[in-house]
Design a protein around this motif. Structure first.
Motif, short mmCIF file in Angstrom:
data_model
loop_
_atom_site.label_atom_id
_atom_site.label_comp_id
_atom_site.label_asym_id
_atom_site.label_seq_id
_atom_site.Cartn_x
_atom_site.Cartn_y
_atom_site.Cartn_z
N LYS A 32 -21.11 16.43 -54.27
CA LYS A 32 -21.50 18.05 -54.45
C LYS A 32 -20.88 19.08 -54.54
CE LYS A 32 -25.36 18.86 -52.04
NZ LYS A 32 -26.02 18.44 -50.87
N TYR A 40 -15.27 17.53 -61.99
CA TYR A 40 -16.09 16.36 -62.58
C TYR A 40 -15.50 14.92 -62.32
CZ TYR A 40 -18.87 20.51 -64.06
OH TYR A 40 -19.47 21.62 -64.04
N THR A 83 -30.77 6.58 -59.58
CA THR A 83 -31.05 7.89 -59.48
C THR A 83 -29.39 8.35 -59.24
OG1 THR A 83 -33.14 8.04 -58.29
CG2 THR A 83 -31.65 10.03 -57.99
N GLU A 86 -28.01 8.42 -62.76
CA GLU A 86 -28.58 9.53 -63.67
C GLU A 86 -28.05 10.75 -63.01
OE1 GLU A 86 -32.70 11.60 -65.19
OE2 GLU A 86 -32.55 9.70 -64.07
N ALA A 87 -27.74 10.93 -61.90
CA ALA A 87 -27.00 12.09 -61.27
C ALA A 87 -25.73 12.13 -61.50
CB ALA A 87 -27.14 12.09 -59.68
N ASN A 88 -25.00 11.06 -61.82
CA ASN A 88 -23.49 11.10 -62.09
C ASN A 88 -23.48 11.66 -63.74
OD1 ASN A 88 -20.88 10.99 -61.94
ND2 ASN A 88 -20.84 8.67 -61.81
N LYS A 90 -25.41 13.65 -65.32
CA LYS A 90 -25.91 14.99 -65.44
C LYS A 90 -25.12 15.76 -64.58
CE LYS A 90 -30.60 13.83 -66.91
NZ LYS A 90 -31.91 13.70 -66.53
N LYS A 91 -24.58 15.24 -63.59
CA LYS A 91 -23.97 16.12 -62.41
C LYS A 91 -24.93 16.95 -61.80
CE LYS A 91 -19.99 14.38 -63.22
NZ LYS A 91 -20.13 13.01 -63.71
N ASP A 92 -26.15 16.11 -61.60
CA ASP A 92 -27.23 16.81 -60.87
C ASP A 92 -27.06 16.78 -59.47
OD1 ASP A 92 -29.99 17.48 -60.11
OD2 ASP A 92 -30.71 17.09 -62.03
N LYS A 93 -26.79 18.07 -58.80
CA LYS A 93 -26.80 18.07 -57.22
C LYS A 93 -28.49 17.90 -56.78
CE LYS A 93 -24.87 21.73 -55.91
NZ LYS A 93 -24.28 23.01 -55.52
N LYS A 94 -29.32 18.34 -57.53
CA LYS A 94 -30.72 18.00 -56.89
C LYS A 94 -30.86 16.71 -56.62
CE LYS A 94 -35.13 18.62 -55.99
NZ LYS A 94 -35.70 17.88 -55.48
N MET A 95 -30.53 15.73 -57.55
CA MET A 95 -30.83 14.42 -57.54
C MET A 95 -29.83 13.77 -56.49
SD MET A 95 -31.01 13.35 -61.55
CE MET A 95 -31.78 11.86 -61.42
#
Length: 135
Positions: A32, A40, A83, A86-88, A90-95
């Protein structure tokens, strides 16, 4: 051999599960921070590390001896792995936070179970995960 390596090599299977859960939480937090820094490539490395740990925990489950608990953990680990993938992407911190919370809850529950098991914790019949906690 450094302290961490020594600790891992001599850890009981129950303690090794605790160490793996702790490491997964740590690398997610690091990922994060790397996302915030727009690093990234290194964030990817950390998230893949968390994926590897979750997969190792999943593969170490004994579904025959573990019964419904092991089956539920398998479903949870599969969810966390998907999850993280997918987070990787999208680089999605919420996930990442969602998985981190699940891991923290699991770690807390595991520690409580080990306290209740007391001195027999080192004799719990689980396959000792083989993942390296250092890098």
């Amino acid at each position: 051999m450094d302290y961490t390596e020594q600790m891992v090599m001599t850890a009981s299977p129950a303690k090794l599960i605790e160490l793996l859960l702790q490491k997964a939480i740590t690398v997610i937090e690091e990922a994060k921070q790397l996302i915030d820094a727009k690093d990234y490539n290194n964030a990817n490395t950390k998230i893949v590390r968390a994926q590897d740990i979750v997969m190792e925990l999943n593969l170490s489950l004994d579904l025959e001896k573990g019964g419904d608990i092991a089956k539920n953990l398998r479903a949870l680990y599969n969810y966390m792995y998907r999850t993280l993938v997918e987070a990787n992407i999208k680089k999605d911190k919420k996930m990442l936070d969602d998985v981190k919370v699940l891991l923290e809850d699991l770690l807390s529950t595991w520690r409580e179970a080990m306290k209740l098991a007391g001195s027999t914790a080192s004799q719990i019949d689980v396959n000792k995960p083989k993942i390296n906690l250092t890098f």
